[in-house]
Design a protein around this motif. Structure first.
Motif, PDB file in Angstrom:
ATOM      1  N   GLU A 189      23.392  39.622  -6.153  1.00  0.00           N
ATOM      2  CA  GLU A 189      22.190  40.464  -6.036  1.00  0.00           C
ATOM      3  C   GLU A 189      20.922  39.609  -6.084  1.00  0.00           C
ATOM      4  OE1 GLU A 189      19.924  43.685  -8.868  1.00  0.00           O
ATOM      5  OE2 GLU A 189      22.119  43.757  -8.798  1.00  0.00           O
ATOM      6  N   THR A 190      20.902  38.641  -6.996  1.00  0.00           N
ATOM      7  CA  THR A 190      19.746  37.756  -7.125  1.00  0.00           C
ATOM      8  C   THR A 190      19.589  36.885  -5.891  1.00  0.00           C
ATOM      9  OG1 THR A 190      20.007  37.703  -9.536  1.00  0.00           O
ATOM     10  CG2 THR A 190      18.685  35.950  -8.543  1.00  0.00           C
ATOM     11  N   LEU A 191      20.692  36.349  -5.408  1.00  0.00           N
ATOM     12  CA  LEU A 191      20.652  35.495  -4.217  1.00  0.00           C
ATOM     13  C   LEU A 191      20.193  36.285  -2.998  1.00  0.00           C
ATOM     14  CD1 LEU A 191      21.191  32.746  -2.954  1.00  0.00           C
ATOM     15  CD2 LEU A 191      23.575  33.425  -2.646  1.00  0.00           C
ATOM     16  N   THR A 192      20.680  37.515  -2.860  1.00  0.00           N
ATOM     17  CA  THR A 192      20.272  38.355  -1.736  1.00  0.00           C
ATOM     18  C   THR A 192      18.777  38.646  -1.797  1.00  0.00           C
ATOM     19  OG1 THR A 192      22.457  39.392  -1.603  1.00  0.00           O
ATOM     20  CG2 THR A 192      20.620  40.591  -0.603  1.00  0.00           C
ATOM     21  N   ALA A 193      18.276  38.922  -3.007  1.00  0.00           N
ATOM     22  CA  ALA A 193      16.843  39.186  -3.171  1.00  0.00           C
ATOM     23  C   ALA A 193      16.025  37.955  -2.814  1.00  0.00           C
ATOM     24  CB  ALA A 193      16.553  39.616  -4.613  1.00  0.00           C
ATOM     25  N   TYR A 194      16.499  36.787  -3.231  1.00  0.00           N
ATOM     26  CA  TYR A 194      15.771  35.556  -2.928  1.00  0.00           C
ATOM     27  C   TYR A 194      15.741  35.288  -1.429  1.00  0.00           C
ATOM     28  CZ  TYR A 194      14.635  30.662  -2.380  1.00  0.00           C
ATOM     29  OH  TYR A 194      14.064  29.496  -1.948  1.00  0.00           O
ATOM     30  N   LEU A 195      16.888  35.427  -0.772  1.00  0.00           N
ATOM     31  CA  LEU A 195      16.967  35.124   0.653  1.00  0.00           C
ATOM     32  C   LEU A 195      16.146  36.078   1.513  1.00  0.00           C
ATOM     33  CD1 LEU A 195      20.737  34.150   0.976  1.00  0.00           C
ATOM     34  CD2 LEU A 195      18.747  32.631   1.002  1.00  0.00           C
ATOM     35  N   SER A 196      15.759  37.217   0.954  1.00  0.00           N
ATOM     36  CA  SER A 196      14.940  38.169   1.706  1.00  0.00           C
ATOM     37  C   SER A 196      13.450  37.833   1.632  1.00  0.00           C
ATOM     38  CB  SER A 196      15.176  39.588   1.193  1.00  0.00           C
ATOM     39  OG  SER A 196      14.621  39.750  -0.099  1.00  0.00           O
ATOM     40  N   LEU A 197      13.079  36.865   0.777  1.00  0.00           N
ATOM     41  CA  LEU A 197      11.661  36.528   0.606  1.00  0.00           C
ATOM     42  C   LEU A 197      11.100  35.841   1.847  1.00  0.00           C
ATOM     43  CD1 LEU A 197      11.592  35.108  -3.037  1.00  0.00           C
ATOM     44  CD2 LEU A 197      10.824  37.353  -2.270  1.00  0.00           C
ATOM     45  N   LYS A 198       9.955  36.316   2.294  1.00  0.00           N
ATOM     46  CA  LYS A 198       9.255  35.707   3.427  1.00  0.00           C
ATOM     47  C   LYS A 198       7.773  36.042   3.279  1.00  0.00           C
ATOM     48  CE  LYS A 198       9.464  35.297   8.455  1.00  0.00           C
ATOM     49  NZ  LYS A 198      10.154  35.723   9.685  1.00  0.00           N
ATOM     50  N   ALA A 199       6.928  35.033   3.396  1.00  0.00           N
ATOM     51  CA  ALA A 199       5.491  35.267   3.203  1.00  0.00           C
ATOM     52  C   ALA A 199       4.685  34.149   3.839  1.00  0.00           C
ATOM     53  CB  ALA A 199       5.163  35.336   1.707  1.00  0.00           C
ATOM     54  N   ASP A 200       3.411  34.444   4.118  1.00  0.00           N
ATOM     55  CA  ASP A 200       2.491  33.396   4.551  1.00  0.00           C
ATOM     56  C   ASP A 200       2.363  32.370   3.427  1.00  0.00           C
ATOM     57  OD1 ASP A 200       2.075  34.767   6.873  1.00  0.00           O
ATOM     58  OD2 ASP A 200       0.163  35.652   6.254  1.00  0.00           O
ATOM     59  N   GLY A 201       1.997  31.141   3.803  1.00  0.00           N
ATOM     60  CA  GLY A 201       1.872  30.094   2.809  1.00  0.00           C
ATOM     61  C   GLY A 201       0.951  30.445   1.659  1.00  0.00           C
ATOM     62  N   SER A 202      -0.133  31.142   1.950  1.00  0.00           N
ATOM     63  CA  SER A 202      -1.093  31.487   0.903  1.00  0.00           C
ATOM     64  C   SER A 202      -0.542  32.509  -0.087  1.00  0.00           C
ATOM     65  CB  SER A 202      -2.385  32.031   1.528  1.00  0.00           C
ATOM     66  OG  SER A 202      -2.110  33.189   2.303  1.00  0.00           O
ATOM     67  N   LYS A 203       0.472  33.277   0.315  1.00  0.00           N
ATOM     68  CA  LYS A 203       1.035  34.312  -0.551  1.00  0.00           C
ATOM     69  C   LYS A 203       2.407  33.936  -1.097  1.00  0.00           C
ATOM     70  CE  LYS A 203      -1.268  37.993   2.077  1.00  0.00           C
ATOM     71  NZ  LYS A 203      -1.779  37.149   3.175  1.00  0.00           N
ATOM     72  N   ALA A 204       2.982  32.844  -0.601  1.00  0.00           N
ATOM     73  CA  ALA A 204       4.355  32.487  -0.965  1.00  0.00           C
ATOM     74  C   ALA A 204       4.501  32.190  -2.458  1.00  0.00           C
ATOM     75  CB  ALA A 204       4.816  31.289  -0.140  1.00  0.00           C
ATOM     76  N   GLY A 205       3.537  31.461  -3.035  1.00  0.00           N
ATOM     77  CA  GLY A 205       3.635  31.114  -4.449  1.00  0.00           C
ATOM     78  C   GLY A 205       3.707  32.335  -5.338  1.00  0.00           C
ATOM     79  N   SER A 206       2.844  33.304  -5.088  1.00  0.00           N
ATOM     80  CA  SER A 206       2.841  34.516  -5.913  1.00  0.00           C
ATOM     81  C   SER A 206       4.112  35.331  -5.688  1.00  0.00           C
ATOM     82  CB  SER A 206       1.600  35.364  -5.626  1.00  0.00           C
ATOM     83  OG  SER A 206       1.534  35.728  -4.262  1.00  0.00           O
ATOM     84  N   ALA A 207       4.610  35.354  -4.454  1.00  0.00           N
ATOM     85  CA  ALA A 207       5.857  36.080  -4.163  1.00  0.00           C
ATOM     86  C   ALA A 207       7.027  35.450  -4.912  1.00  0.00           C
ATOM     87  CB  ALA A 207       6.125  36.085  -2.662  1.00  0.00           C
ATOM     88  N   LEU A 208       7.068  34.121  -4.943  1.00  0.00           N
ATOM     89  CA  LEU A 208       8.142  33.416  -5.642  1.00  0.00           C
ATOM     90  C   LEU A 208       8.029  33.610  -7.153  1.00  0.00           C
ATOM     91  CD1 LEU A 208       8.184  30.189  -3.491  1.00  0.00           C
ATOM     92  CD2 LEU A 208      10.112  31.759  -3.788  1.00  0.00           C
ATOM     93  N   ARG A 209       6.812  33.599  -7.680  1.00  0.00           N
ATOM     94  CA  ARG A 209       6.632  33.804  -9.119  1.00  0.00           C
ATOM     95  C   ARG A 209       7.038  35.228  -9.526  1.00  0.00           C
ATOM     96  NH1 ARG A 209       4.698  29.745 -11.800  1.00  0.00           N
ATOM     97  NH2 ARG A 209       3.617  28.041 -10.707  1.00  0.00           N
ATOM     98  N   GLU A 210       6.749  36.194  -8.667  1.00  0.00           N
ATOM     99  CA  GLU A 210       7.159  37.574  -8.947  1.00  0.00           C
ATOM    100  C   GLU A 210       8.684  37.694  -8.912  1.00  0.00           C
ATOM    101  OE1 GLU A 210       6.827  41.733  -9.691  1.00  0.00           O
ATOM    102  OE2 GLU A 210       5.633  39.938 -10.145  1.00  0.00           O
ATOM    103  N   PHE A 211       9.316  37.013  -7.953  1.00  0.00           N
ATOM    104  CA  PHE A 211      10.781  37.000  -7.886  1.00  0.00           C
ATOM    105  C   PHE A 211      11.363  36.397  -9.163  1.00  0.00           C
ATOM    106  CE2 PHE A 211      14.383  34.133  -7.204  1.00  0.00           C
ATOM    107  CZ  PHE A 211      15.378  35.062  -6.927  1.00  0.00           C
ATOM    108  N   ALA A 212      10.792  35.270  -9.612  1.00  0.00           N
ATOM    109  CA  ALA A 212      11.276  34.615 -10.826  1.00  0.00           C
ATOM    110  C   ALA A 212      11.139  35.536 -12.036  1.00  0.00           C
ATOM    111  CB  ALA A 212      10.518  33.306 -11.054  1.00  0.00           C
ATOM    112  N   ARG A 213      10.006  36.234 -12.115  1.00  0.00           N
ATOM    113  CA  ARG A 213       9.768  37.148 -13.240  1.00  0.00           C
ATOM    114  C   ARG A 213      10.794  38.268 -13.254  1.00  0.00           C
ATOM    115  NH1 ARG A 213       7.884  41.852 -14.369  1.00  0.00           N
ATOM    116  NH2 ARG A 213       7.371  42.356 -12.204  1.00  0.00           N
ATOM    117  N   LYS A 214      11.009  38.902 -12.091  1.00  0.00           N
ATOM    118  CA  LYS A 214      11.947  40.023 -12.008  1.00  0.00           C
ATOM    119  C   LYS A 214      13.389  39.579 -12.255  1.00  0.00           C
ATOM    120  CE  LYS A 214       9.393  43.078  -8.890  1.00  0.00           C
ATOM    121  NZ  LYS A 214       9.376  43.720  -7.547  1.00  0.00           N
ATOM    122  N   SER A 215      13.697  38.350 -11.840  1.00  0.00           N
ATOM    123  CA  SER A 215      15.075  37.857 -11.955  1.00  0.00           C
ATOM    124  C   SER A 215      15.346  37.203 -13.300  1.00  0.00           C
ATOM    125  CB  SER A 215      15.365  36.851 -10.839  1.00  0.00           C
ATOM    126  OG  SER A 215      15.139  37.434  -9.571  1.00  0.00           O
ATOM    127  N   GLY A 216      14.291  36.972 -14.081  1.00  0.00           N
ATOM    128  CA  GLY A 216      14.479  36.320 -15.369  1.00  0.00           C
ATOM    129  C   GLY A 216      14.837  34.851 -15.239  1.00  0.00           C
TER     130      GLY A 216
END
Length: 198
Positions: free
Chosen positions: A76-103
């Motif tokens: 489930e975590t891997l599937t959520a990660y592989l679905s991430l896609k964002a512009d460079g300016s938004k990628a960092g925040s998207a990844l940090r939100e993923f990390a927070r939700k995934s623990g």
């Protein structure tokens, strides 16, 4: 960093279908099927891995792709990660939100990622022109870090103009005793010429 295309989605669906078919099969039989397919395709080794090692990796991916063997949460975590896609300016925040939700504790790699983006921006590259896609990867197994592709404007040329990344483990795959820091890229001059003409 690269954007995906419809053909990438189709390729992923075919791959997931193949992994799904392998999951639950007798390990020895599934192993033999993968090795036979590689042999039929004329593939003897990929990135230093033998057909047997490639078959082992396929079977591991098959188990994770369907959440088998008690790996439901990991899948489930891997599937959520592989679905991430964002512009460079938004990628960092998207990844940090993923990390927070995934623990997950990803502060160190995310700091390195954001430092790399800042370095690109300092060289005049607008982060909004970059695309982060978690599912993206170069097709050679020796890559060991940051990987990238550069594409022409949408529809101008099919395929990347430039592609490469970090491959510290390449020389060990070739027989060296330890990793050697390395980074490189390939350019498709015909595509670059076509994109300029276009």
């Amino acid at each position: 960093m690269a954007g995906g295309a419809a053909s990438d989605d189709e390729s992923r669906d075919v791959r997931l279908g193949f992994l799904s078919a392998l999951e639950g099969a007798d390990p020895a039989a599934a192993h033999a099927v993968v090795e036979d397919l590689l042999s039929i395709a004329g593939i003897s080794a990929v990135g230093g891995r033998t057909p047997s090692e490639i078959a082992d990796r396929f079977l591991e991916q098959a188990a994770l792709a369907t959440g088998a063997r008690g790996h439901d949460k990991a899948a489930e975590t891997l599937t959520a990660y592989l679905s991430l896609k964002a512009d460079g300016s938004k990628a960092g925040s998207a990844l940090r939100e993923f990390a927070r939700k995934s623990g997950l504790a990803l502060d160190a790699p995310l700091a390195a990622f954001e430092q790399r983006l800042a370095a690109l921006q300092a060289k005049g590259i607008d982060p909004d022109r970059l695309t982060f896609a978690a599912e993206f990867g170069r097709r050679l197994d020796y890559y060991s870090g940051f990987v990238f592709e550069i594409h022409a404007a949408a529809g101008a040329v099919e395929g990347p103009l430039v592609g490469g990344g970090r491959y510290d483990k390449l020389v060990t795959l070739l027989g060296a005793e330890r990793d050697v820091p390395a980074i490189g890229f390939s350019m498709w001059l015909d595509r670059i010429a076509a994109s300029v003409k276009g």
